[in-house]
Design an enzyme around this catalytic site. Sequence first.
Site, short mmCIF file in Angstrom:
data_model
loop_
_atom_site.label_atom_id
_atom_site.label_comp_id
_atom_site.label_asym_id
_atom_site.label_seq_id
_atom_site.Cartn_x
_atom_site.Cartn_y
_atom_site.Cartn_z
N GLU A 286 0.86 -1.19 0.00
CA GLU A 286 0.00 0.00 0.00
C GLU A 286 0.89 1.23 0.00
O GLU A 286 1.95 1.24 0.62
CB GLU A 286 -0.90 0.03 1.24
CG GLU A 286 -1.65 1.35 1.37
CD GLU A 286 -2.80 1.33 2.36
OE1 GLU A 286 -2.73 0.57 3.32
OE2 GLU A 286 -3.76 2.08 2.14
N CYS A 484 -6.46 1.10 2.68
CA CYS A 484 -7.37 2.24 2.57
C CYS A 484 -7.17 3.03 1.29
O CYS A 484 -8.09 3.70 0.82
CB CYS A 484 -7.20 3.15 3.78
SG CYS A 484 -7.84 2.40 5.28
N ASN A 613 -12.39 -3.08 0.78
CA ASN A 613 -11.31 -3.17 1.75
C ASN A 613 -11.86 -2.89 3.14
O ASN A 613 -12.19 -1.76 3.43
CB ASN A 613 -10.22 -2.14 1.44
CG ASN A 613 -9.16 -2.10 2.53
OD1 ASN A 613 -8.48 -3.09 2.78
ND2 ASN A 613 -9.04 -0.97 3.20
N GLU A 614 -11.99 -3.91 3.92
CA GLU A 614 -12.47 -3.82 5.31
C GLU A 614 -13.56 -2.77 5.48
O GLU A 614 -13.57 -2.01 6.44
CB GLU A 614 -11.30 -3.59 6.29
CG GLU A 614 -10.52 -2.31 6.10
CD GLU A 614 -9.52 -2.03 7.23
OE1 GLU A 614 -8.81 -2.95 7.66
OE2 GLU A 614 -9.47 -0.87 7.67
#
Length: 880
Positions: A286, A484, A613-614
């Site tokens: 990331e 994120c 994503n989560e």
Amino acid sequence: MLAQNNKELKKVLFFALVFLTTQQGQAGESPTSQQDQAQSGHSLAPANSPDSVFLFSYATPADKGHSGLHFAWSADKKTWNPLASEYGYIRSDYGEWGSQKQMNTPCLFQTPTGEWQCIWSLNGSINQFAHAASTDLIKWGRQSYPYLEQGQTFYQPVIRYDRKKKEYTITFISGDQYLRMTTKDFKAYSSPTPIPQTQYKDDRITVTLPAGGAITGNMTKVPRQVIAKLEQFAKDKQQKANQAREISPKNDSIRFAGIQSLTATIALRSTGRKPISDRLIGVFFEDINYAADGGLYAELLQNRDFEYTPGDRKYNDSAWNNKHSWTARGLGFTIDSTAPLHPNNAHYAVLDATTPGGALINSGFDGIPLKKGEEYEFSLFARNDNGKSTALLVKLVAQDGSVLAQTVIQTHAQQWQRYTAQLTAQGDAANAQLEMSLVGRVMLDMVSLFPKKTFKGRSNGMRADLAEAIAAIHPRFIRFPGGCVSHGDGLDNIYRWKNTVGPIEARKPQSNIWRYHQSAGLGFYEYFQYCEDIGAEPLPVIAAGVPCQNSTLTAKGGGQQGGIPMNEMDQYTQDILDLVEWANGPVTSKWGKLRAESGHPAPFNLKYIGIGNEDLITDIFEERFTMIYKAVRQKYPGITVIGTVGPFYEGTDYEQGWALASRLKVPMVDEHYYESPGWFIENQDFYDHYDRQKPKVYLGEYASWGNTLFNALSEALYLTNLERNGDVVQMASYAPLLAREKHTQWNPDMIYFSNTEIRPTVNYEVQKLFGNNAGNEYLPSTIQVSTDAQAVRKRLGVSIIRDTTNGTVIVKMVNLLPFPTTIKLDLGDLAKGSQAEKSVLQGLPNDKTASVTVTTATPAGRILSEILPPYSLTVWNIHR
Ligand code: AHR
């Protein structure tokens, strides 16, 4: 079945009874106060029985409700007993960490069917509020954040039930007005309309808690068992958390006092071998901690495109602007955007110099590192709007002023034109600068300097040492671009892969959710290329049509911001289908052609796509995820879609995410958890009981909280359990991967680096040992240990696997104890005539560095003996 039906029947009768009791003698709206309502959750004791007590629900204004909804109880409404040290039974998940995630003036209400509805104010000034429901006050359903009309705000809500209309009325304060709206289901709400103040009846009460201070909230009556259940639940949670937290090497001498050593006898079982994933170990990449620009992406100049903007830093840093990292000495330097190189790259520099000696200087990322004798590729786009050619003197200058390389570029075109030059460094420098001088006027953009020696020598390539360190893990997959970053800080910041491919000057840079800038120079083409170069499967993770739930509050709202409008979702879904075509399609296809034009005519053979994503699992999420999932499944049934189940190993998003994935038969889900080493030690059976028929697991983000050997070994221990559950857990990636020193937003990370050094952690060594010692078959074994003490046994991890393609048997043994463990391992015929390579990672538990020692041996017979040092990971790789 009969028992189940009986239970259901009792439940219905009970709720009918409660409903009748609470509604007796009332017409229209339910009581003006909840205080005396008989409400009882799912207990069989009627709320008005002698054994009922008062339940008080509240949030703490002092912390703006960040700690969530608390309860206290009382038998006499005078003495109040807070439950479980003010445990937060539900917390608001709206918006940014820090200033948001507020729960203000919550109102808790029990419906006639016994369900609990909770609504709360997010903060005093936005036109949204929050809702969640629960059947038992312990497990809470999805949160929603409905919008009010523009300009309306939400404060001190009061809920009532209108029995005749079978609907709920919510009255609340909005600025200096009182508003009223109705709902039947807490999903759709009528437009709020003004009411006179007299119709707003706040039934909240103020009580004094033992810790002192008056606090305001709702009171209702519940059977005493409700209190007991709430208390027990929180206590169990707190106890488990404390138990895990207490586990630390500093307590080991007490915990294991009196034990000097351990012996363990391990024998292979003759049955129960099972295929496991051969792709277990991968990496999570990331762009956090400057992992991309200033990190893996080998570009040495910072803000090469003059696109930094104060918005990247939420306007908290005035120096973070189009001129960041550039300084002008003795010449005119302005930023313009009237005739850009490309609309995606609107800003460029205009230099005006009337006298010699001035320069425009770029300071790189904490300086530009140079190595004597190495070549560097310089390039820029320039435009001479006045039609006059300029001689641009380009120099690399060390801190002491010495010029380490220089060249002259003659710019001459009235339209944007690219120029290139090679520079060879005449000396080493850790902190050089790039200087460009001229006399005249010129416009510049995409000013770039790359080392020639990138990973595999690729242009627009990767920093070789970092790329090699990652490759050395032998990851079977690379997840990118986040985290994120994938779903971004708000709707406008969702990562769009199409903006990151094609010529670099046409790519679209954007703000990074971690509060800096993404140039998009390291884009999808580079990620896919890198995966291919190191033999890893690409695993792009694409937003599920919603941004990060932690998104900053903007005009569009905070958190998920309502998701991408449904009328734009067809196009968004198409973009995801286009990604598959771009990766796998023939050169004759529209998107396959673009890939070929970038230099890769052969397909990349994409097999996996993560969607989401989560995320916070909301109705908004579900609608969009389902749409994307179905479209991908239909068009590309061979692609494994990976769903998402929230940021934790439990809780509402985990449960709701799993339920949705199971319902839709999503092949795999992405789990995330960052926990204490104790948690990893205590939860080694986490996957043992997973339903083998349900979606498979990708443990996409995990790490224990630290970079000590103790942390790393707790991860190793856990990994031995993941191997045992390799039929369920298909892939796992430690996170985050990279962190640039002095620019780290998140700790711990796997590899730290500066311009000149890389510092792999002990956690990295563990990943590398597991990545390089992988198999596809699990060989179950029995272990007999010289003690029954669970605390001891939990510190010993053994996993035996085999690579059936070449017969290699791999034994991994973790000794997380402060004393040695003598192992006797009976491998039967598997060890016969083989060579064993032994790798050992050991040290003191608080060590932050430790290297792996490798030795080779020829096993003498079927029994292998070994003394596992204290705090160690030992890997035997037994091959013929
Ligand atoms: O790994 C760092 C962050 O942790 C990721 O961006 C996010 O998915 C998680 O919360």
